[in-house]
Structures are given as C-alpha cells and as structure tokens.
Scaffold this active site. Structure first.
Site, mmCIF file in Angstrom:
data_model
loop_
_atom_site.group_PDB
_atom_site.id
_atom_site.type_symbol
_atom_site.label_atom_id
_atom_site.label_comp_id
_atom_site.label_asym_id
_atom_site.label_seq_id
_atom_site.Cartn_x
_atom_site.Cartn_y
_atom_site.Cartn_z
ATOM 1 N N GLU A 156 -0.094 -10.330 6.676
ATOM 2 C CA GLU A 156 0.008 -11.502 5.807
ATOM 3 C C GLU A 156 0.950 -12.573 6.375
ATOM 4 O OE1 GLU A 156 0.659 -10.075 1.778
ATOM 5 O OE2 GLU A 156 -1.401 -9.320 1.707
ATOM 6 N N GLU A 182 -7.056 -4.653 3.561
ATOM 7 C CA GLU A 182 -6.152 -4.347 2.436
ATOM 8 C C GLU A 182 -6.629 -4.938 1.127
ATOM 9 O OE1 GLU A 182 -1.841 -4.935 2.929
ATOM 10 O OE2 GLU A 182 -1.767 -5.439 0.790
#
Length: 474
Positions: free
Chosen positions: A225, A321
């Site tokens: 991220e 994810e």
C-alpha cells in the site's frame, strides 16, 4: 444373397453410426457439485451427481467454451501474517495445528488446497510488536537478521510446503527499517533516495535468508500500500516515480547480480488508482523487471485490473489482499460479496492468484499492534482452546481453491442475468465452474458445454462449484 446385401450396406451403416456417435452428447462423465448457502443450511455440501442431457432447453444457461482460454492460475489462499503464525504455533496443540494446516493446504479431497500465500517482510499491523530485519542503523546491514520470522512464520510456511509442495509464496514489506526513512521511524515517511541501494540489498538478503530457512519467495512486492501512511503501524509512502527508479536502477540489477529469480510485483494497493502502476510500467528501465501488478480491494472497482492488463498484456495480474471484518458481519452478505467480487470478479479480470488477508485471527480479531481492530481471519482460532471457527471467507475461497488446481486455465463462460460465473480447465482436463446466485429466490438454469447440458437449480443467496471430466462422446 443376405450376406452380399449386408456387405453392400456395411459402409453405409458404419457412416450412419459414426455420425450418430459424433452428434451424441457426452455420457462418460457426470457432473459433481457442492453448494454453500447464505443461511448456512449447506456449507460446501456435496450434491447428488447430475447426468448430461441430450439437448439443451431454451432459457437461462451457463455455458462453458473451452476453446477460449485466458490466464494460467497460480492459486488461491491467504496471508500467513505474524498473528496467524503465532496463533497456529503457540495456541494450538500439535494435533490441532497439523489438522488445521492439512485442512487449509491439503489436496486430499477434504482440504481446501490453498496453493498461494503471502508473508510480511518485517512487521505489519498484524504483528505483536513492530520490528524490521535490520533495526540497527548501519548501511552495511551488519545486524540483519530474520530471527523474528524464524520463530513462527517460517515454521508455518515450511509445514504448509510439506503438505503442498507446489505452494507459491509472496512477500511484502510494510516499511523499510526506520533509520532508512525520512521519519526515522517505521511509521509514516518515505525511503531516503540515497539509501535505495541499501534497501535493495536488504530485500535481496531477505530472499536469500528465507530460502536458507526453507522458505522460497516466488513473488515480491516492494511495498504494501505505497499510497498510504498509517497512523499507528508500519507503512511507507512511495510514489510511482520513486518505485520505478528503485526497481529499474537498484532492485532489478541486484536480483540479477545475485541470480535471484523472484518475480517483482508493483503497486500492491487498491483498485482506485490504476494510474500508479501504469506510471511504473511506463518507465522503460523499470518495466522489464516488473513481472506484474498486485491489487487490494479497499477502494475502486475490480475492473481496474483489466484496465492495466489491457495496457500491458505481457504483465501478470494478482489480487493480494482483502479482509473480512465486523463492518460486514452478516454471513450471507459477505459470502456473496466475496464470491462475486474476489473469486469471480478478480479472476475474470485476469488475476492469476487471489489472496485474503489474515489466514487466522483470534476471538478478539488479533493479535495486532495498531491498525484494524475488527478484521476477520479466514478462520478464527480460539486462543484459549485452539478450537477453529470457519468463517464465510473460508467457504467462498474453498469453492475455488479446492477444485481449481494450480496450472488451471481460465476459459470463457456465459451466464444469464442474475448469475455470475467463472470457469477453469485443470491440467488433467477436468472442468471447474463456480456459479453465484445472489437472488432472493432459487434460480434454475442449464449448465452446458458444447451440445451437452444438465438442468440445475441453485438455492437463493448461494454459490456452487460444478466439476466434470473432459467430455468424450460415445
């Protein structure tokens, strides 16, 4: 006279028989199926075998076209986070641990057959404490050590590999060591450009050390991220220009020099900013080192995967994810969303591998150090007894992972309005088709391939997997 007549007619009879065989529907296999319903009355429950019919009726149909093939699958699974590994290694008896790992990774007909997993390089929010693999500020990395991962994470991966030797492992760092960053902390900040070379060595040494511990790294994303700086757990912002420079000038050459074959993945973040991985792939120096793009579910639409893949059809797609949690506690709703969006949607949008976040969490949604306080694991392990609860994500993923083998090819399938479907051909030629019925009523349809069909009815709010052998005519 009778003999001569039969001899004369023989060629004609053989031709007629050959034509009949060519047009006859396949009869040598039946269709097996398993169903999970939103009301939990059926949980991956085997159904009576279905026989093929000679004709397909008019009306709704799910039709498989094995001649249109797409990506080859790596598999399905979930992440062995520090939290998951700690629970499995320290809060279960040896027999409980062995049973759970065989159930999740086994291919014995009862196991889910997970063949893809992810580990964190250093701490994430789902660690019991924050750490890197080189906490000492030293550009020579003299203090580098994977010891924090050797206690629970590596043994769990090794045990899973012993059960499924084909298991593929992805690794993702949440942050560089704090001393390499602008904040001098694992929380927030960016990697200092003058330490890009040191960080490339850090990741290279991780892969080498993990391999020495019996844990391969098949895929590596350079940053989890990278467009997010968490408030209270490790994270690091890293824009596309910096990532491209790091991959092209530092990490890619470092891997080449060390003979490392690990595939580098970019992005590892949400669907809402496809311009980020497109920016990295636009860099002519970085692009040859980038194997593919990894995606998360927390923003945007799954179609972003296809958008980037259309621009770069030579690059792989992975979905890496998504977490269930108490923000969506309803079994039926989250079962349907996960099946439609992650299993059907992500694979239809080219994902070769699909991962949930935590493989296992405890009854209090942990342990964790910052970050999400109500995330749900694929399974819940009672930290007091080791008892296992199988959550809705277990069933949504199991409907794919148990039946779609590594090396399967996704193939074309059409579905009527109200149903979602995805289809695969396994390496042995068998078919696996997952169908989701999100309607509040039962839905009947024909399931077909070629001229063969079988009549099916799916309960409301349910998903089913159908399998059959490669069709052979009479």
């Amino acid at each position: 006279m009778r003999t001569s007549t039969m001899r004369a007619l023989a060629p004609m009879l053989l031709a007629l028989l050959a034509g009949a065989c060519a047009s006859a529907p396949p009869r040598q296999s039946t269709i097996q199926s398993w169903v999970t319903t939103g009301d939990r009355s059926q949980l991956m429950q085997a159904q009576p075998a279905l026989a093929w019919s000679e004709t397909r009726a008019d009306g709704p149909a799910v039709v498989v076209d094995p001649n249109q093939t797409f990506q080859t699958m790596v598999g399905f699974g979930a992440s062995v986070t520090d939290a998951s590994a700690w629970l499995i290694q320290t809060r279960m008896t040896a027999s409980q641990r062995d049973a759970l790992l065989h159930e999740l990774f086994g291919r014995d007909g009862e196991g889910l057959g997970f063949s893809f997993t992810r580990v964190t390089v250093g701490a994430s929010d789902f660690s019991r404490f924050h750490y890197s693999l080189a906490d000492q500020a030293d550009p020579t990395l003299a203090g580098f050590s994977t010891a924090p991962m050797e206690a629970e994470v590596f043994p769990t991966i090794r045990a899973a590999l012993a059960i499924n030797p084909d298991l593929k492992v992805m690794a993702s760092p949440w942050s560089a060591p704090g001393w390499m960053k602008t904040t001098n902390s694992m929380i927030k900040g960016q990697l200092k450009p003058e330490l890009y070379g040191v960080y490339a060595t850090y990741l290279t040494r991780y892969i080498q050390a993990a391999r020495a511990q019996g844990v391969p790294t098949d895929y590596l994303s350079i940053q989890n991220e990278p467009d997010f700086e968490p408030e209270n757990y490790p994270g690091m912002r890293w824009g596309p220009e910096g990532r491209a420079r790091f991959i092209g000038q530092n990490l890619g050459p470092a891997f080449q020099a060390a003979g490392i074959q690990t595939h580098i993945l970019d992005w590892d973040h949400n669907w809402d900013k496809p311009e980020q991985p497109l920016g990295v792939l636009a860099d002519p120096v970085a692009r040859p080192f980038v194997s593919g793009v990894a995606w998360h579910c927390y923003g945007g639409d799954v179609s972003a995967q296809g958008q980037v893949r259309d621009a770069h059809p030579d690059k792989d797609v992975f979905f890496t994810e998504c977490s269930g949690g108490e923000w969506a506690p309803g079994f039926s709703d989250s079962l349907m969303w996960t099946a439609k969006t992650l299993i059907v949607g992500s694979t239809t949008q080219w994902a070769r591998g699909v991962l949930m976040w935590n493989l296992a969490l405890d009854e209090s949604y942990g342990p964790h150090a910052g970050g999400c306080g109500d995330c749900r694991g694929v399974v819940t392990i009672d930290s007091r007894t080791g008892a296992v609860t199988r959550n809705q994500e277990y069933y949504a993923f199991g409907h794919a992972s148990r039946f779609v083998r590594q090396g399967a090819r996704r193939v074309a399938v059409t579905a009527p309005e109200g149903l979602q479907a995805v289809a695969f051909i396994n390496p042995d030629g068998s078919r696996a088709v997952l169908v989701v019925n999100d309607a509040a009523t039962a839905t009947a349809f024909d399931l077909g391939e070629g001229d063969a069909a079988a009549r099916v009815s799916l309960p409301p709010r349910s998903l089913a997997t159908f399998t059959w052998a490669a069709l052979i005519s009479k």
